[in-house]
Design a protein around this motif. Sequence first.
Motif, short mmCIF file in Angstrom:
data_model
loop_
_atom_site.label_atom_id
_atom_site.label_comp_id
_atom_site.label_asym_id
_atom_site.label_seq_id
_atom_site.Cartn_x
_atom_site.Cartn_y
_atom_site.Cartn_z
N LEU A 28 0.85 -1.18 0.00
CA LEU A 28 0.00 0.00 0.00
C LEU A 28 0.89 1.24 0.00
O LEU A 28 1.99 1.20 -0.50
CB LEU A 28 -0.93 -0.04 1.21
N ASP A 29 0.44 2.30 0.57
CA ASP A 29 1.21 3.55 0.60
C ASP A 29 2.47 3.34 1.44
O ASP A 29 2.51 3.64 2.62
CB ASP A 29 0.34 4.67 1.18
N TYR A 30 3.51 2.82 0.80
CA TYR A 30 4.71 2.40 1.51
C TYR A 30 5.89 3.29 1.15
O TYR A 30 6.21 3.50 -0.01
CB TYR A 30 5.01 0.95 1.16
N ASN A 31 6.53 3.79 2.20
CA ASN A 31 7.77 4.53 2.03
C ASN A 31 8.71 4.04 3.13
O ASN A 31 8.60 4.45 4.28
CB ASN A 31 7.52 6.03 2.14
N ARG A 32 9.62 3.15 2.78
CA ARG A 32 10.50 2.51 3.76
C ARG A 32 11.28 3.54 4.57
O ARG A 32 11.44 3.39 5.78
CB ARG A 32 11.46 1.56 3.04
N LYS A 33 11.73 4.58 3.94
CA LYS A 33 12.52 5.61 4.62
C LYS A 33 11.70 6.30 5.72
O LYS A 33 12.20 6.53 6.82
CB LYS A 33 13.02 6.63 3.61
N LYS A 34 10.42 6.59 5.44
CA LYS A 34 9.55 7.22 6.43
C LYS A 34 9.29 6.30 7.62
O LYS A 34 9.28 6.73 8.77
CB LYS A 34 8.20 7.60 5.81
N ILE A 35 9.08 5.02 7.34
CA ILE A 35 8.82 4.06 8.41
C ILE A 35 10.06 3.91 9.30
O ILE A 35 9.95 3.90 10.53
CB ILE A 35 8.38 2.71 7.83
N LEU A 36 11.22 3.82 8.71
CA LEU A 36 12.45 3.71 9.50
C LEU A 36 12.70 4.98 10.31
O LEU A 36 13.20 4.91 11.44
CB LEU A 36 13.64 3.41 8.59
N LYS A 37 12.32 6.14 9.78
CA LYS A 37 12.44 7.39 10.52
C LYS A 37 11.51 7.38 11.74
O LYS A 37 11.89 7.80 12.84
CB LYS A 37 12.12 8.57 9.60
N GLU A 38 10.28 6.89 11.54
CA GLU A 38 9.32 6.78 12.65
C GLU A 38 9.86 5.86 13.74
O GLU A 38 9.79 6.17 14.94
CB GLU A 38 7.98 6.26 12.14
N ILE A 39 10.44 4.73 13.35
CA ILE A 39 11.03 3.79 14.30
C ILE A 39 12.18 4.46 15.05
O ILE A 39 12.32 4.32 16.27
CB ILE A 39 11.50 2.52 13.58
N ILE A 41 12.54 7.66 15.69
CA ILE A 41 11.97 8.63 16.64
C ILE A 41 11.46 7.91 17.89
O ILE A 41 11.72 8.35 19.02
CB ILE A 41 10.84 9.44 15.97
N PHE A 42 10.75 6.79 17.71
CA PHE A 42 10.25 6.04 18.87
C PHE A 42 11.39 5.53 19.74
O PHE A 42 11.30 5.54 20.96
CB PHE A 42 9.37 4.87 18.43
N THR A 43 12.49 5.08 19.14
CA THR A 43 13.61 4.57 19.94
C THR A 43 14.30 5.70 20.71
O THR A 43 14.76 5.49 21.82
CB THR A 43 14.63 3.81 19.09
N HIS A 44 14.34 6.90 20.15
CA HIS A 44 14.93 8.03 20.86
C HIS A 44 14.05 8.52 22.01
O HIS A 44 14.54 9.12 22.96
CB HIS A 44 15.20 9.19 19.89
N CYS A 45 12.75 8.26 21.95
CA CYS A 45 11.81 8.70 23.00
C CYS A 45 11.55 7.59 24.01
O CYS A 45 10.63 7.71 24.83
CB CYS A 45 10.50 9.14 22.36
N GLN A 46 12.32 6.52 23.97
CA GLN A 46 12.13 5.38 24.86
C GLN A 46 12.18 5.84 26.32
O GLN A 46 13.06 6.60 26.71
CB GLN A 46 13.24 4.39 24.60
N PHE A 57 10.46 -4.17 16.48
CA PHE A 57 9.91 -4.09 15.13
C PHE A 57 10.53 -5.18 14.26
O PHE A 57 11.66 -5.60 14.51
CB PHE A 57 10.09 -2.70 14.51
N TYR A 58 9.76 -5.62 13.31
CA TYR A 58 10.20 -6.67 12.40
C TYR A 58 9.87 -6.23 10.98
O TYR A 58 8.86 -5.58 10.74
CB TYR A 58 9.47 -8.00 12.68
N GLU A 59 10.71 -6.63 10.06
CA GLU A 59 10.45 -6.34 8.66
C GLU A 59 10.48 -7.65 7.88
O GLU A 59 11.43 -8.42 7.99
CB GLU A 59 11.49 -5.38 8.10
N GLU A 60 9.43 -7.88 7.11
CA GLU A 60 9.37 -9.02 6.21
C GLU A 60 9.22 -8.49 4.80
O GLU A 60 9.14 -7.28 4.58
CB GLU A 60 8.20 -9.93 6.56
#
Length: 75
Positions: A28-39, A41-46, A57-60
Motif C-alpha cells: 500500500l502507501d509504503y515509504n521505507r525511509k519514512k517508516i524507518l524514521k518513525e522507528i 523517533i520512537f527509539t529516541h523517545c524510549q 519491530f520486524y520487517e518481512e
Amino acid sequence: MLHKFLTRSQLIQPYIKLLLLQIINKSLDYNRKKILKEIDIFTHCQGHQNILQLNEFYEEDENFYLVFDRLKGGV
C-alpha cells in the motif's frame, strides 16, 4: 483445613504484558525511509511517560510489524 489453589493463568497473570501490534503493508502507501524514521523517533523517545513505547519491530518482504506497549484507558 482449606487450601487456596491458583490456576495456571492466575500464577502467570502478574507477568503478562499487554501489547499492541501495528502492521504496515508495504504494497500500500509504503515509504521505507519514512517508516524507518518513525522507528528511529520512537527509539529516541524510549522511557518517556507520555509517549507510546515501541518494544520491537520486524520487517518481512510484505509487511513491517511494530510492537508497542498497550496503553490503559482511552477509547
